[in-house]
Structure formats: C-alpha cells, structure tokens
Design a protein around this motif. Structure first.
Motif, PDB file in Angstrom:
ATOM      1  N   THR A 225       0.805  -1.224   0.000  1.00  0.00           N
ATOM      2  CA  THR A 225       0.000   0.000   0.000  1.00  0.00           C
ATOM      3  C   THR A 225       0.838   1.273   0.000  1.00  0.00           C
ATOM      4  O   THR A 225       0.298   2.350  -0.251  1.00  0.00           O
ATOM      5  CB  THR A 225      -0.911   0.059   1.239  1.00  0.00           C
ATOM      6  N   GLY A 229      -1.577   2.900   3.415  1.00  0.00           N
ATOM      7  CA  GLY A 229      -1.907   2.032   4.541  1.00  0.00           C
ATOM      8  C   GLY A 229      -0.895   2.187   5.669  1.00  0.00           C
ATOM      9  O   GLY A 229       0.306   2.243   5.418  1.00  0.00           O
ATOM     10  N   SER A 231      -0.222   0.561   9.726  1.00  0.00           N
ATOM     11  CA  SER A 231      -0.652  -0.482  10.642  1.00  0.00           C
ATOM     12  C   SER A 231      -0.363  -0.078  12.078  1.00  0.00           C
ATOM     13  O   SER A 231       0.797   0.025  12.477  1.00  0.00           O
ATOM     14  CB  SER A 231       0.058  -1.799  10.311  1.00  0.00           C
ATOM     15  N   LEU A 249      -9.690   3.913   1.025  1.00  0.00           N
ATOM     16  CA  LEU A 249      -9.561   2.776   1.937  1.00  0.00           C
ATOM     17  C   LEU A 249     -10.804   1.887   1.885  1.00  0.00           C
ATOM     18  O   LEU A 249     -10.705   0.657   1.956  1.00  0.00           O
ATOM     19  CB  LEU A 249      -9.292   3.261   3.359  1.00  0.00           C
ATOM     20  N   PHE A 261      -1.488  -7.063   3.647  1.00  0.00           N
ATOM     21  CA  PHE A 261      -1.113  -5.710   3.279  1.00  0.00           C
ATOM     22  C   PHE A 261       0.270  -5.373   3.830  1.00  0.00           C
ATOM     23  O   PHE A 261       0.491  -5.447   5.044  1.00  0.00           O
ATOM     24  CB  PHE A 261      -2.124  -4.705   3.814  1.00  0.00           C
ATOM     25  N   THR A 263       2.160  -2.453   4.581  1.00  0.00           N
ATOM     26  CA  THR A 263       1.862  -1.035   4.756  1.00  0.00           C
ATOM     27  C   THR A 263       3.142  -0.200   4.702  1.00  0.00           C
ATOM     28  O   THR A 263       4.250  -0.726   4.750  1.00  0.00           O
ATOM     29  CB  THR A 263       1.146  -0.816   6.094  1.00  0.00           C
ATOM     30  N   ILE A 274      -6.271  -2.214   8.344  1.00  0.00           N
ATOM     31  CA  ILE A 274      -6.610  -1.185   7.358  1.00  0.00           C
ATOM     32  C   ILE A 274      -7.916  -0.500   7.752  1.00  0.00           C
ATOM     33  O   ILE A 274      -8.062   0.725   7.634  1.00  0.00           O
ATOM     34  CB  ILE A 274      -6.707  -1.792   5.947  1.00  0.00           C
TER      35      ILE A 274
END
Length: 335
Positions: A225, A229, A231, A249, A261, A263, A274
């Motif tokens: 991402t 993104g 986390s 998103l 993902f 991030t 996410i």
C-alpha cells in the motif's frame, strides 16, 4: 503514461550475486516473508530505513517496492535479496515521493534499473523532498555538533552515548542521499509488469499525497500500500486529503478483503488494521468538524480535539496534534 513496453526492455538490470548464507537481522529493518516470493522489509525505530519497503521475486527477475530513507539501508536490502535469489533486480517502484520511501533511488538509477512511480513525482521528488533533507552545510554542522557532544559524554553514560552514535550514523547516511527522480511514470489507470509468469499490477488511488501508487501481486494476494496504509501507527497527513483517503480505503477493503497488506509503516497487516486506519481518519474528521462547528480556533482545536484512548497505543504519537492541524486546514479550506 509512458508505454509499458519501455518497462520490459529498458536499461540493464541490477545483478546481485546470490550467497548461501541465511539473512541476518540488522538494526534497520526486519525481513518478513509474506507469501511465496513476496517479502516485506519493515523499518525499525531509529534505523536508516524509516519507512517500509519490500520486494517480489518472479521467474526472471525481482521488483523492489520502495527504496527506504537512505542508500545505506537500501544496499542492505539488496544484500538480503541476493541471499534469497539469483534473479536480477529488474524494476523498482516508488509508492509516493516522501523521502523515507525514495531515499535509495540513486542506487537503481546508477545501474539503469527502471524506477516506476506516479507522474507527480517528476514535479515533487527533487523539490518537495528538500523539506525532509537539510542542506549539506546544515547536515555537516549537525554531525559536527553530535560528534563533539559524543566526545564529551562520559563512557558511563552508555544510553546517551548510544543515542548519539545512532544520530551520527543517521547523519552520515543522510549526507549520501542524492534526490533522484523515477524514470517511468503514469498518472491513472493500471500498469502491469511481468516477472516471467508472475504478474504484478500497479494502480493509483488518491488520499495520502495525491501521487500514490499501490502494488498488487495477484497470485499471492498481497497488496503493497505504501503510505496509503498504516498499521497501528498514526499517519502523516502533511500532504493528505482525508476526504479522498477514506473512500480509497473503503475501495481497498471492498476489493481486497482477504489480502495481506504491506503497509508503509508498521507491521504486515490484514483487513482489520486497514479498517482501523480508515476509522481513525473518520474519527479525526469528526472530532475536527465538531471543533470547527463549535467555533474553536486552530490552536484551541489542537488542544481540545484530544486523541481517543483507543489510539493511544499506536506508534508515532507525535503525529496526534499535527493530524488535528492538517485536518482543520483541510476542512476549513486553508491547506
């Protein structure tokens, strides 16, 4: 958009000789196997990586996603790739322009490895990034000051000495950064890159900077991402448009509900993390909307739109008040 054919024929490739030894841990990033041939390199606090990166190994080459904050950290990443595969590095991708994701670009440019990014990076990479990279004389002064302070710090003050040594290492690494543009860009739609039989899909979404690229590996169901993104980490909103980011998103969660993902910051995530980011941005927008409706000034909003308890365990707590300021400016039309 530059023709995709350029991707497939451009330049020479970066050959990294394979070694038999196993990957070693380092103070800058952790290497995490996300799926077969798909790896995340998650940055450690205080190291030379700063932002996350990763790579995808195919049948006839490797694609690197983001190039860290410093060339030194990126060199270490290339070393880790060399331990895992004999395939050459054929492509690099910049998910956005911020220096903690593009600081190693020069390594790829020097070897004619194509760097793929959003069109906007041709405007921003070597201009806007200067706010994250002090001038050479300023860096030298900071380094000299840190070295002097280290020399004056007694050996028994081990924690302070360790902090200063890390600072020196970081300043030394920053002095080697040469802001380097991507070589192939696109502004909308999708781009496909083939690593032999393995396909990698690149696409754009608005929200974090207005020039973001995401990287999806369909056969592994992994989405890189970039900083679209985060986390369990408060995000950087300095260039963000939250009113675009939240729908983006929602789109990611709808189209990639079972993906893993990688991030831009924090650990490898699932949909739950996410959604946490999405809900944080929505909560922030709601808090600041109320502050504006109540007639609060920006400074009053910074103090009174307090971070909810549920987000106080997130990393990058220093972004809490700047997030309020950036959201206030976006909603009031002054950003």
């Amino acid at each position: 958009m530059r023709p995709l054919a350029l991707l497939l024929i451009a330049g020479s490739t970066l050959l990294v000789p394979a070694r038999a030894d196993e990957p070693k841990s380092n103070s800058d990033f952790d290497l995490v196997k996300v799926a077969d041939g798909v790896y995340a390199a998650t940055a450690k606090p205080g190291g030379l990586a700063s932002g996350n990166a990763g790579f995808v190994v195919g049948d006839d080459g490797v694609l690197v996603v983001d190039t860290f904050f410093t060339p030194a950290a990126c060199e270490m990443l290339l070393g880790e790739i060399a331990k895992l595969t004999r395939q050459p590095v054929r492509f690099a991708v910049n998910t956005h322009y911020h220096l903690d994701h593009t600081g190693g670009n020069q390594l790829f440019a020097a070897r004619n490895v194509p760097i793929v990014a959003h069109d906007r990076l041709m405007e921003w990479q070597t201009t806007k990034n200067r706010r994250f990279l002090p001038a050479a004389e300023d860096l030298k002064k900071r380094r000299d000051d840190a070295a002097k302070l280290l020399s004056e710090t007694p050996q028994e003050q081990a924690d302070k000495r360790t902090q200063l040594e890390r600072q020196l290492r970081r300043l030394d690494a920053m002095q080697t950064i040469r802001l380097t543009n991507p070589t192939i860009t696109f502004g909308s739609g999708h781009m496909q890159i083939h690593l032999g039989k393995r396909e990698v899909h690149l696409f754009t979404l608005p929200g974090h900077t207005g020039g973001d690229v995401l990287v999806f590996v369909p056969d592994a169901n992994v989405l890189f991402t970039g900083d679209m993104g985060w986390s369990k980490t408060l995000p950087n909103l300095v260039d963000a448009t939250v009113n675009d980011w939240i729908p983006s998103l929602d789109k990611i969660l709808s189209e990639y509900p079972t993906a893993k993902f990688v991030t831009g910051h924090g650990q490898v995530a699932g949909a739950a993390e996410i959604r946490e980011l999405r809900d944080y941005l929505d909560n922030l927008r709601g808090r600041v909307k109320k502050a504006i409706a109540d007639g609060l000034t920006l400074e009053q909003a910074r103090q009174q739109a307090a971070l909810p308890e549920m987000y106080k365990g997130f990393a990058f707590q220093n972004f809490a008040q700047p997030n309020v300021e950036d959201m206030y400016k976006e909603l009031s039309g002054t950003k």
